[in-house]
Scaffold this motif. Structure first.
Motif, short mmCIF file in Angstrom:
data_model
loop_
_atom_site.label_atom_id
_atom_site.label_comp_id
_atom_site.label_asym_id
_atom_site.label_seq_id
_atom_site.Cartn_x
_atom_site.Cartn_y
_atom_site.Cartn_z
N THR A 1 6.85 8.65 0.36
CA THR A 1 5.87 7.57 0.20
C THR A 1 4.61 7.87 1.01
O THR A 1 3.56 7.29 0.76
CB THR A 1 6.44 6.22 0.65
OG1 THR A 1 6.91 6.32 2.00
CG2 THR A 1 7.60 5.80 -0.25
N LEU A 2 4.74 8.77 1.98
CA LEU A 2 3.60 9.26 2.76
C LEU A 2 3.66 10.78 2.79
O LEU A 2 4.75 11.35 2.94
CB LEU A 2 3.65 8.74 4.20
CG LEU A 2 3.53 7.23 4.43
CD1 LEU A 2 3.76 6.92 5.90
CD2 LEU A 2 2.16 6.75 4.00
N TYR B 1 1.41 7.25 -6.45
CA TYR B 1 0.38 8.28 -6.62
C TYR B 1 0.90 9.67 -6.28
O TYR B 1 0.54 10.66 -6.93
CB TYR B 1 -0.85 7.93 -5.77
CG TYR B 1 -1.84 7.07 -6.51
CD1 TYR B 1 -2.89 7.63 -7.23
CD2 TYR B 1 -1.71 5.69 -6.53
CE1 TYR B 1 -3.80 6.84 -7.93
CE2 TYR B 1 -2.60 4.88 -7.23
CZ TYR B 1 -3.64 5.46 -7.92
OH TYR B 1 -4.52 4.69 -8.62
N ILE B 2 1.75 9.75 -5.25
CA ILE B 2 2.33 11.05 -4.90
C ILE B 2 3.17 11.58 -6.06
O ILE B 2 3.08 12.76 -6.43
CB ILE B 2 3.17 10.94 -3.61
CG1 ILE B 2 2.26 10.77 -2.40
CG2 ILE B 2 4.06 12.17 -3.43
CD1 ILE B 2 2.99 10.51 -1.10
N ARG B 3 3.99 10.72 -6.65
CA ARG B 3 4.86 11.16 -7.74
C ARG B 3 4.06 11.55 -8.99
O ARG B 3 4.54 12.33 -9.81
CB ARG B 3 5.88 10.06 -8.07
CG ARG B 3 6.93 9.90 -6.97
CD ARG B 3 8.02 8.92 -7.37
NE ARG B 3 7.58 7.54 -7.33
CZ ARG B 3 7.55 6.80 -6.23
NH1 ARG B 3 7.91 7.32 -5.07
NH2 ARG B 3 7.16 5.53 -6.27
N ALA B 4 2.86 11.00 -9.12
CA ALA B 4 2.05 11.30 -10.30
C ALA B 4 1.26 12.61 -10.16
O ALA B 4 0.67 13.08 -11.14
CB ALA B 4 1.08 10.15 -10.56
N ALA C 1 7.57 26.00 -2.04
CA ALA C 1 7.34 25.73 -3.46
C ALA C 1 8.65 25.45 -4.20
O ALA C 1 8.68 24.69 -5.16
CB ALA C 1 6.60 26.90 -4.10
N GLU C 2 9.76 26.07 -3.71
CA GLU C 2 11.05 25.84 -4.36
C GLU C 2 11.55 24.42 -4.16
O GLU C 2 12.16 23.83 -5.05
CB GLU C 2 12.09 26.83 -3.80
CG GLU C 2 11.94 28.26 -4.28
CD GLU C 2 13.13 29.09 -3.86
OE1 GLU C 2 14.23 28.85 -4.39
OE2 GLU C 2 12.96 29.98 -3.00
N VAL C 3 11.30 23.85 -2.96
CA VAL C 3 11.83 22.52 -2.67
C VAL C 3 10.80 21.42 -2.90
O VAL C 3 11.13 20.23 -2.87
CB VAL C 3 12.35 22.42 -1.22
CG1 VAL C 3 13.50 23.39 -1.01
CG2 VAL C 3 11.24 22.67 -0.22
N ALA C 4 9.54 21.79 -3.14
CA ALA C 4 8.49 20.79 -3.30
C ALA C 4 8.82 19.75 -4.37
O ALA C 4 8.62 18.55 -4.15
CB ALA C 4 7.15 21.47 -3.58
N PRO C 5 9.33 20.16 -5.55
CA PRO C 5 9.65 19.14 -6.56
C PRO C 5 10.73 18.15 -6.09
O PRO C 5 10.71 16.99 -6.49
CB PRO C 5 10.15 19.97 -7.75
CG PRO C 5 9.54 21.33 -7.55
CD PRO C 5 9.53 21.53 -6.07
N LEU C 6 11.64 18.61 -5.24
CA LEU C 6 12.67 17.71 -4.71
C LEU C 6 12.06 16.71 -3.75
O LEU C 6 12.43 15.53 -3.73
CB LEU C 6 13.75 18.52 -3.99
CG LEU C 6 14.44 19.62 -4.80
CD1 LEU C 6 15.40 20.40 -3.90
CD2 LEU C 6 15.18 19.03 -5.99
N ALA C 7 11.11 17.18 -2.94
CA ALA C 7 10.48 16.30 -1.95
C ALA C 7 9.53 15.31 -2.61
O ALA C 7 9.42 14.16 -2.18
CB ALA C 7 9.74 17.14 -0.92
N LEU D 1 0.83 -1.20 0.00
CA LEU D 1 0.00 0.00 0.00
C LEU D 1 0.87 1.25 0.00
O LEU D 1 0.58 2.22 -0.72
CB LEU D 1 -0.92 -0.01 1.22
CG LEU D 1 -1.67 1.28 1.52
CD1 LEU D 1 -2.59 1.67 0.37
CD2 LEU D 1 -2.46 1.14 2.82
N THR D 2 1.94 1.23 0.80
CA THR D 2 2.84 2.39 0.87
C THR D 2 3.52 2.62 -0.47
O THR D 2 3.69 3.78 -0.90
CB THR D 2 3.88 2.17 1.98
OG1 THR D 2 3.21 1.94 3.22
CG2 THR D 2 4.78 3.38 2.12
N ALA D 3 3.90 1.54 -1.15
CA ALA D 3 4.50 1.68 -2.48
C ALA D 3 3.49 2.26 -3.46
O ALA D 3 3.84 3.13 -4.28
CB ALA D 3 4.99 0.32 -2.97
N PHE D 4 2.25 1.82 -3.38
CA PHE D 4 1.19 2.41 -4.21
C PHE D 4 1.10 3.91 -3.95
O PHE D 4 1.01 4.73 -4.89
CB PHE D 4 -0.16 1.78 -3.85
CG PHE D 4 -0.52 0.55 -4.64
CD1 PHE D 4 0.39 -0.46 -4.87
CD2 PHE D 4 -1.79 0.39 -5.16
CE1 PHE D 4 0.07 -1.59 -5.59
CE2 PHE D 4 -2.14 -0.72 -5.88
CZ PHE D 4 -1.21 -1.72 -6.09
#
Length: 471
Positions: A357-358, A311-314, A346-352, A304-307
């Protein structure tokens, strides 16, 4: 199967938080209703007055909405409340008595045990022909057939057969005249026109009794579908006393509703190919209750965590920032409210976004930007601040005082300092990262330093050097 418009129901009790098994059942019912142009009925079975709480009812409604089952959709009907149908329940029990399908019984557990030698053998039919009438303390029992068998039409399990002789004369109304769950459930389903009952397999043993009640009330039983039990990693049925089972808890930990829906839909069913990550709309189109298997479904939190990470990356950058918002503000955020800077985040959001995974992990990744000083973690400090760390930090501090403040240049400088100390970049980064962020892992170091700024970086290097000198 009935040719009537499909009407399914989800009938939880408001006695606690929303179980993930209930969420799976609700999603399967929702899919069946929507793909057939039918109706999803929400019924709150609130007759357990000692345990019911209004906030649990609202929690059910909110949890359903979180996974996409909303009263705003024309497929949705309700909520209905079982307690409001008590009159119809009692009317049905009296009708069964009047037609000879039920009889009153005054047997106690002690008497039954004395007659049979065990209180676990089931009722022995002692009062069947005694002709008792209603009196306080006398239960009303359904007269089950002595011969034949009850065949359950089950969309998941085929046609389970139950010999009628093995079904005891079960209670349908208590000694005070109030109907029990078995009868109330049947009457509500009948009144609400339910054509398919899709629920957990723990109810399968009740199904022949309920089917007999439908027939005794001169109604056509629904088609049933009993879903596989959900188990933990030890293959034990999920239990709220032992396992994390509340949907609300998973959402509070930072699981996206879309990821939860995707994963829950696959607990007992699959689309028939190797794909697992897919939007609900596609799963709804492909879903068939007949394809649900009967084997226990393992609730694998790691999967579930991998799922969830997928979804977060998408998410779009804007959606990711919005999804993180609850963890960036009080009371979840560990920093002062006024210290948070949305533009900096907002500057670091793409890095995070590529690392989480959560969603709840976001605070530990960016807190160094908004705290007055970095967190101090003894394990991280001990791991990074090996002999020679002070000398390295001192040289880095001197070099960073005048370098152009861009990630690429910061990396070049640290690489050079590390080489003078006979350290590869990975080793040279460790004490700098802990001095500035407080942790041994996190966002890319040089991009983080660029956003944090020269003044804050130098101040934290100075603080680390002071701590090292005091050891």
């Amino acid at each position: 199967m009935s040719t009537s418009p499909v009407r399914v129901r989800f009938a939880p009790s408001p006695t606690g938080m929303f179980h993930v098994g209930g969420a799976r059942s609700a999603l399967y019912n929702w899919a069946v209703a929507r793909q057939s142009g039918g109706t999803f009925v929400l019924r709150i079975e609130d007759t357990d007055t000692a345990r019911n709480r209004p906030e649990w009812t609202q929690g059910i409604i909110d949890a359903l909405a979180a996974i996409g089952i909303s009263s705003a959709d024309p497929t949705f009907e309700g909520p209905y409340f079982q307690s409001e149908n008590a009159g119809r329940h009692q009317e049905a029990s009296l009708r069964l008595y009047a037609t000879g399908r039920a009889y009153y019984c005054d047997c106690t557990r002690e008497q039954l045990k004395e007659r049979t030698g065990s209180e676990h053998l089931g009722y022995d039919g002692f009062c069947r022909e005694r002709g008792l009438e209603f009196a306080e303390g006398r239960a009303l029992r359904f007269r089950t057939p002595d011969e034949g068998e009850t065949v359950v039409e089950d969309l998941v399990r085929g046609k389970p057969i139950f010999p009628n002789a093995s079904i005891e004369d079960f209670v349908i109304a208590r000694g005070d005249g109030s109907p029990v769950f078995l009868l109330a459930n049947v009457v509500d389903d009948l009144d609400e026109g339910i054509t398919q009952v899709i629920r957990g397999e723990e109810h399968l043993s009740n199904t022949p009794k309920q089917q007999l009640l439908w027939e005794a009330l001169r109604a056509t039983p629904p088609v049933w579908g009993h879903l596989p039990v959900i188990v933990n990693e030890k293959r034990q049925k999920l239990s709220k006393r032992r396992d994390k089972v509340a949907l609300e808890d998973y959402l509070a930990d930072g699981f996206l509703p879309e990821a939860m829906v995707n994963y829950l839909m696959l607990l007992g069913w699959g689309p028939g190919d190797d794909r697992e990550i897919m939007p609900y709309e596609e799963m709804e189109r492909l879903f068939r209750i007949e394809d649900v298997n009967t084997s226990p479904a393992f609730f694998d939190v790691k999967k579930l965590t991998a799922f969830n990470g997928e979804y977060i990356r998408a998410l779009s950058p804007e959606a990711f920032i919005a999804a993180c918002a609850p963890w960036l503000t009080q009371p979840r955020a560990p920093w002062r409210a006024e210290a948070f800077d949305a533009a900096v985040f907002a500057e670091v959001a793409p890095l995070a976004q590529t690392r989480l995974t959560l969603l709840s992990e976001i605070t530990g990744n960016v807190d160094f930007l908004f705290l007055d000083e970095p967190v101090f973690d003894e394990a991280s400090w001990s791991k990074a601040m090996k002999p020679g760390a002070a000398e390295l930090l001192r040289d880095v501090r001197a070099a960073y005082a005048n370098v152009g403040w861009h990630a690429d240049e910061l990396k070049i400088v640290l690489t050079a300092v590390g080489e003078r100390h006979e350290l590869k970049l990975g080793k040279a980064q460790a004490p700098v990262r802990v001095a500035v962020t407080g942790r041994t892992v996190g966002l890319p170091l040089f991009e983080s330093l660029e956003v944090l700024g020269r003044d804050q970086t130098l101040a934290r290097l100075d603080a680390a050097l002071l701590r090292l000198s005091e050891v």
